[in-house]
Design an enzyme around this catalytic site. Structure first.
Site, PDB file in Angstrom:
ATOM      1  N   LYS A  73       0.817  -1.222   0.000  1.00 33.87           N
ATOM      2  CA  LYS A  73       0.000   0.000   0.000  1.00 33.87           C
ATOM      3  C   LYS A  73       0.853   1.275   0.000  1.00 33.87           C
ATOM      4  O   LYS A  73       0.643   2.175  -0.816  1.00 33.87           O
ATOM      5  CB  LYS A  73      -0.929  -0.032   1.208  1.00 33.87           C
ATOM      6  N   THR A  75       4.033   1.491  -0.767  1.00 31.02           N
ATOM      7  CA  THR A  75       4.806   1.454  -2.006  1.00 31.02           C
ATOM      8  C   THR A  75       3.973   1.987  -3.168  1.00 31.02           C
ATOM      9  O   THR A  75       4.453   2.780  -3.992  1.00 31.02           O
ATOM     10  CB  THR A  75       5.265   0.014  -2.301  1.00 31.02           C
ATOM     11  N   ARG A  96       2.049   8.518   6.887  1.00 27.97           N
ATOM     12  CA  ARG A  96       2.277   8.414   8.334  1.00 27.97           C
ATOM     13  C   ARG A  96       3.746   8.132   8.627  1.00 27.97           C
ATOM     14  O   ARG A  96       4.485   7.642   7.772  1.00 27.97           O
ATOM     15  CB  ARG A  96       1.444   7.276   8.928  1.00 27.97           C
ATOM     16  N   LYS A 107       7.944  -6.195  10.658  1.00 27.74           N
ATOM     17  CA  LYS A 107       8.137  -5.634   9.318  1.00 27.74           C
ATOM     18  C   LYS A 107       9.579  -5.219   9.033  1.00 27.74           C
ATOM     19  O   LYS A 107      10.099  -5.470   7.966  1.00 27.74           O
ATOM     20  CB  LYS A 107       7.205  -4.436   9.134  1.00 27.74           C
ATOM     21  N   ALA A 275      -4.065   1.501  12.383  1.00 22.89           N
ATOM     22  CA  ALA A 275      -5.463   1.457  11.959  1.00 22.89           C
ATOM     23  C   ALA A 275      -6.237   0.320  12.605  1.00 22.89           C
ATOM     24  O   ALA A 275      -7.461   0.312  12.557  1.00 22.89           O
ATOM     25  CB  ALA A 275      -5.558   1.342  10.444  1.00 22.89           C
ATOM     26  N   PHE A 303      -3.683  -0.642   6.946  1.00 23.93           N
ATOM     27  CA  PHE A 303      -4.307  -1.961   6.805  1.00 23.93           C
ATOM     28  C   PHE A 303      -5.374  -1.957   5.709  1.00 23.93           C
ATOM     29  O   PHE A 303      -5.316  -1.172   4.781  1.00 23.93           O
ATOM     30  CB  PHE A 303      -4.840  -2.459   8.143  1.00 23.93           C
ATOM     31  N   PHE A 384       3.377  -9.595  -9.586  1.00 25.47           N
ATOM     32  CA  PHE A 384       4.587 -10.341  -9.262  1.00 25.47           C
ATOM     33  C   PHE A 384       4.970 -11.203 -10.474  1.00 25.47           C
ATOM     34  O   PHE A 384       4.104 -11.565 -11.283  1.00 25.47           O
ATOM     35  CB  PHE A 384       4.349 -11.240  -8.041  1.00 25.47           C
ATOM     36  N   TRP A 412       7.203  -1.165  -7.533  1.00 23.84           N
ATOM     37  CA  TRP A 412       8.304  -1.690  -6.721  1.00 23.84           C
ATOM     38  C   TRP A 412       9.548  -1.828  -7.601  1.00 23.84           C
ATOM     39  O   TRP A 412      10.651  -1.462  -7.189  1.00 23.84           O
ATOM     40  CB  TRP A 412       7.938  -3.043  -6.105  1.00 23.84           C
TER      41      TRP A 412
END
Length: 559
Positions: A73, A75, A96, A107, A275, A303, A384, A412
């Site tokens: 998200k 990214t 944020r 993460k 969130a 999220f 992907f 990405w």
């Protein structure tokens, strides 16, 4: 070919001086407070006064229900902004700030990924400009003044069994969830049960992110309820005479932070509530500042759309008078196949049956944005290498049936270039498809009616079960005049339901409400469901085990 890690990509980028980034955003040098050469705080009041006549278009990026396969998200948010810049648009990003809890926990970093990142990545993930430390200090000052008041005679008659204010620390530390403090005799305080929240769950974080300026900040701080007296009257930060000192600690933290993307797009990074346990979006000040500077502002909410987007729309937009012009819903074929029952190790093989089974998760989020909130949206599929054409075509076909376009995103791997197609669709949405924005509930509903509206209309549930304690709490809050507040529902991020094992788009489920409390300063009522915790714990193998710094100061392991 060796694939570079996120941090290696970020460290290979030659950053532009922050004053040049400010100039690109139309910000005068005298409004920039430098924190070194590549980050700064901004004099938002003076900038917004000068830019009072300008209001850009607001783009919200949200996502399907998260899985271990990842969605991307942040990214996508960064890559979309860079894509908009590449097609000639004047754009700002509003994000944020990462919490140290996830950085050292699951993460390992939260500044985007690949070639769609905000930098300096290490600084943003580690301490940044000290905002979270200031929030923690203000939170804990209030806790200290509360306990000191009790120790010094308790003139307000505070019942130590009814204290609701917790201390906080910006770290995943399950050991601090429930503690007993004030031990060691009379000179060391009054013994009582206590506990810690993670800083991003502190009401101070919510207050800072919803305040419009320093005066509003102080007004909100004054309304914070820390506990109740023996005769059940609320006690506030104002009663404890803590507001001025708390505001002094938060003075600089209230100012938004300016950084840049890898492609030199100006980015404002400010505030960071989770969130799943808080309202999950960056500050109102940052969003409005970005809107005053750019023709397009791209922001994200945490999220899945049932959490971050719901709170962005029902809480932040309601309080700040904001209306998104378009919504981007991020999905991956891999994550949808996990919602269809596949294990993470099985995602590289084409499986149309699992994809079909998982697609209802995406379709429910899409339906909510279009039909509950009345907003135009597009689905961004992060492709992907293992995704097959048949799988992609299946996603496109199902979304088209709901009248929503699907755009492939390769941000990405390609940065802004991989976001150009998405950028063009977002521009088309804002120009050709006008929304009819509505909230999922109205202000005049009761608290139970608001909770039920979110559960049935947004989550797709059957109804709500209230534990006896929660019912009493709701009745008391409505007696105290908080019935008109919006609700901030704390729920697992892994499911539409309050059971993290129910993947996809579950039906015929009830959500169990265990506790309800008011965040009077923030202006909403917090509803705790299922087994949600406001202090996470570290996983078996935390990211902290892989983070290090070399003798020349180069940090490794942050992704």
């Amino acid at each position: 070919m060796t694939v570079k890690s996120d941090i290696e990509i970020a460290q290979s980028y030659k950053m532009v001086h922050i004053l040049d980034i400010a100039k690109r955003a139309g910000i005068k040098p005298e409004y920039v407070e430098q924190y070194g050469n590549f980050k700064a705080k901004l004099d938002y009041k003076r900038i917004m006064e000068e830019r009072a006549g300008h209001k850009g278009k607001l783009i919200l990026v949200t996502a399907i229900t998260p899985t271990p396969a990842g969605e991307g998200k942040t990214t996508t948010t960064v890559g979309l902004a860079d894509g908009l810049k590449r097609i000639g648009k004047n754009v700002m990003v509003a994000l944020r700030e990462p919490s140290l809890g996830p950085v050292f926990g699951v993460k390992g970093g939260a500044a985007g990924g690949g070639y769609a990142q905000v930098v300096p990545m290490e600084d943003i993930n580690l301490h940044f400009t000290g905002d979270f430390h200031a929030i923690g200090a203000a939170n804990n000052l209030l806790a200290a003044m509360l306990d000191n008041h009790i120790q010094q005679g308790n003139a307000l008659g505070i019942d130590v069994r009814k204290i609701t204010w917790k201390r906080c620390v910006d770290m995943n530390d399950r050991q601090l969830r429930f503690i007993v403090d004030g031990m060691g005799g009379k000179a060391n305080g009054v013994p009582r049960e206590d506990g810690f929240d993670i800083t991003v769950a502190s009401e101070i974080m919510a207050v800072l992110c919803l305040a419009s300026d320093i005066d509003d900040l102080k007004a909100r701080l004054s309304r914070i309820i820390v506990g109740y007296t023996y005769d059940d009257k609320p006690v506030t930060a104002s009663d404890l005479k803590a507001v001025g000192a708390m505001a002094a600690l938060l003075k600089d933290a209230l100012k938004p932070n300016l950084v840049q993307t890898l492609e030199g797009t100006p980015a404002i990074v400010h505030g960071g509530p989770f969130a799943n346990i808080a309202h999950g979006c960056n500050s109102v000040i940052a969003t409005k500042l970005a809107l005053s500077l750019g023709d397009y502002t791209v922001t994200e909410a945490g999220f899945g759309a049932d959490l971050g987007a719901e709170k962005f729309l029902d809480i932040k937009c309601r309080m700040a008078g904001l209306t998104p012009d378009a919504v981007v819903i991020v999905a991956t074929v891999r994550a949808l196949k996990m919602h269809g029952g596949l294990k993470k190790t099985e995602l590289a093989t084409e499986d149309l049956a699992a994809l079909e089974k998982g697609l209802p998760n995406l379709l429910r989020h899409v339906s909510n944005i279009k039909n509950v909130y009345g907003l135009p949206c597009v689905v961004a599929v992060n492709r992907f290498p293992t995704d097959t054409d048949a799988e992609i075509d299946t996603v496109i076909k199902k979304c088209r049936e709901l009248g929503v376009n699907t755009v492939l995103s390769t941000v990405w791997a390609e940065g802004g270039k991989g976001g150009e197609a998405l950028a063009r669709e977002v521009v088309r949405l804002t120009e050709e498809e006008k929304g009819n924005f509505t909230f999922s509930y109205s202000d005049d509903m009761s608290l139970k009616e608001k909770i039920n509206a979110v559960v049935t209309k947004v989550y797709g549930g059957r109804g709500v079960i209230y534990m006896p304690n929660a019912t009493k709490q709701i009745e008391r809050l409505e007696e105290l005049g908080f019935g008109k507040c919006p609700v901030c529902i704390a729920k697992t991020q892994y499911s539409f339901s309050d059971d993290p094992t129910k993947l996809g788009a579950p039906e015929n489920f009830d959500v169990t409400v265990k506790n309800v409390k008011v965040s009077a300063g923030a202006g909403f009522v917090v509803v705790l469901t299922g087994d949600i915790l406001t202090m996470p714990g570290l996983p078996k193998s935390p990211a902290a085990e892989r983070i290090d710094v070399s003798n020349d100061g180069v940090i490794t392991g942050l992704f």
